[in-house]
Design a protein around this motif. Structure first.
Motif, PDB file in Angstrom:
ATOM      1  N   UNK A  61       0.839  -1.203   0.000  1.00  0.00           N
ATOM      2  CA  UNK A  61       0.000   0.000   0.000  1.00  0.00           C
ATOM      3  C   UNK A  61       0.872   1.252   0.000  1.00  0.00           C
ATOM      4  N   UNK A  62       1.891   1.260   0.851  1.00  0.00           N
ATOM      5  CA  UNK A  62       2.791   2.419   0.933  1.00  0.00           C
ATOM      6  C   UNK A  62       3.540   2.643  -0.378  1.00  0.00           C
ATOM      7  N   UNK A  63       3.930   1.544  -1.036  1.00  0.00           N
ATOM      8  CA  UNK A  63       4.737   1.657  -2.252  1.00  0.00           C
ATOM      9  C   UNK A  63       3.912   2.011  -3.482  1.00  0.00           C
ATOM     10  N   UNK A  64       2.677   1.533  -3.545  1.00  0.00           N
ATOM     11  CA  UNK A  64       1.878   1.694  -4.766  1.00  0.00           C
ATOM     12  C   UNK A  64       0.753   2.707  -4.650  1.00  0.00           C
TER      13      UNK A  64
ATOM     14  N   UNK B  54       9.868  -2.927  -7.413  1.00  0.00           N
ATOM     15  CA  UNK B  54       8.634  -2.175  -7.623  1.00  0.00           C
ATOM     16  C   UNK B  54       7.528  -3.056  -8.195  1.00  0.00           C
ATOM     17  N   UNK B  55       7.892  -3.951  -9.114  1.00  0.00           N
ATOM     18  CA  UNK B  55       6.880  -4.826  -9.695  1.00  0.00           C
ATOM     19  C   UNK B  55       6.342  -5.801  -8.647  1.00  0.00           C
ATOM     20  N   UNK B  56       7.185  -6.195  -7.715  1.00  0.00           N
ATOM     21  CA  UNK B  56       6.726  -7.087  -6.657  1.00  0.00           C
ATOM     22  C   UNK B  56       5.658  -6.414  -5.818  1.00  0.00           C
ATOM     23  N   UNK B  57       5.842  -5.130  -5.542  1.00  0.00           N
ATOM     24  CA  UNK B  57       4.819  -4.385  -4.820  1.00  0.00           C
ATOM     25  C   UNK B  57       3.525  -4.317  -5.636  1.00  0.00           C
TER      26      UNK B  57
END
Length: 380
Positions: A41-44, A358-361
């Motif tokens: 949530x924080x990253x995306x 980033x894609x993992x997030x």
């Protein structure tokens, strides 16, 4: 203190359990899941509901059911629409981190140019290794250290071939060109070497200038006999030839690889490049990793541009549009980007460390946001 501190912790856990609609035991079990969800949530910026964070099956069923009740539809519609929009924005932001939007237009051609450069670099390296030795062989003859190359037997052989063919046919015409080049060389090693090169070019020609397979067979026979004579009569030429052969496997390897095939692709087929690199039916994670190494050494932007082209191709027309509400946009995005296990592996091998993180997030956020939604099965 021995009694009060555990009591306070018990009250805090009970409050958290109540907020999440879970028992205290369930709360302990799902704590890692909640932590992973919060990171995503924080990253995306994709909001996740309580059930999507905990992944408790009973809570996901309740979330799905509430949205179908008359009293819950209005609020659920608003919240799910906001989640859909956030999911679409997160994917768009990720694409922007990889390459600019214009890459969709320029990416394929930029990649082909990098592939051509990579192949030429290997060919140039081979030439730089063997060229000095060839030049030394030519100098030795000019200094009188090597007799003129005798190819009388070869010329006689070619003339006999010509006599057996239709003089106006393709085979006879090309053989006559070859024998004329040998005559004009006059035993000069360098001129004979250039004659061999031109015969090679005729054999490997394609398109409008291509010769037939029968002609290629006769011309290959001539070229091999000429090479044998040059190697036999000039030790220096033999040394140059050996070095050429020693450095040829790297050239052959890249020419026969996916990079070599893309380097020769025609303009009308440019759109197929991303599929050739990333389609799991035509490639695998190891091939993608090798291609990435070759291209990023030449032009890192070329790789990232094609990567965006591929992601845009996968996404197609499924991005959320104005007015969408309860459609499972996160689910559509998730399936389009990650597909099956092999598609996902191929994609991750194409990324650098930062892009992969980033894609993992994104994968976590979309994977959570697609579940617990109304209508149909949870997997749908």
């Amino acid at each position: 203190a021995e009694l009060v501190i555990p009591a306070i912790q018990g009250i805090r856990q009970a409050r958290q359990s109540g907020e999440l609609g879970a028992t205290a035991r369930e709360l302990q079990e799902v704590a890692p899941s909640i932590a992973t969800a919060n990171e995503a949530v924080d990253a995306t910026g994709v909001p996740l509901f309580q059930a999507q964070k905990t992944l408790v099956p009973s809570q996901l069923e309740k979330q799905s059911f509430i949205a179908s009740l008359p009293a819950g539809t209005l609020k659920a519609s608003k919240e799910l629409k906001a989640q859909n929009a956030a999911a679409g924005k997160a994917v768009d932001d990720f694409l922007g981190l990889i390459a600019p939007p214009e890459s969709v237009v320029t990416g394929a051609e930029t990649f082909r140019t990098a592939a051509k450069t990579a192949v030429k670099a290997k060919v140039r390296a081979r030439k730089e290794a063997s060229s000095p030795i060839y030049k030394q062989a030519f100098r030795r003859q000019r200094k009188g250290q090597l007799e003129p190359i005798n190819i009388d037997a070869l010329k006689l052989k070619i003339n006999k071939m010509i006599q057996q063919k239709d003089p106006k046919g393709e085979v006879a015409k090309n053989l006559q060109k070859a024998v004329d080049k040998l005559e004009n060389a006059g035993g000069d090693l360098q001129k004979l070497h250039f004659a061999k090169t031109e015969i090679d070019q005729a054999i490997n020609s394609f398109g409008a200038d291509a010769v037939g397979n029968t002609t290629k067979r006769f011309m290959t026979d001539v070229k091999n006999d000429l090479t044998d004579q040059l190697v036999k009569q000039s030790p220096s030429y033999r040394a140059a030839r050996d070095e050429f052969i020693r450095t040829s496997p790297e050239v052959t390897k890249i020419q026969e690889s996916i990079i070599g095939k893309i380097a020769d692709i025609k303009d009308v087929d440019l759109k197929s490049i991303s599929s050739k690199i990333f389609n799991p039916a035509e490639t695998n994670p190891a091939v993608v990793a090798q291609a990435k190494t070759v291209i990023t050494d030449i032009n890192p932007d070329a790789w990232n541009q094609l990567l965006r082209v591929e992601l845009e191709r996968r996404l197609g027309s499924i991005k959320p549009t104005e007015g969408e509400t309860l459609q499972n946009i996160p689910g559509q995005l998730y399936r389009a980007i990650f597909g099956n296990e092999k598609q996902s592996q191929v994609l991750y091998r194409a990324l650098n460390a930062e892009q992969s993180k980033n894609l993992k997030y994104i994968q976590t956020a979309l994977g959570r946001a697609r579940i617990g939604r109304p209508g149909g099965s949870q997997t749908a």
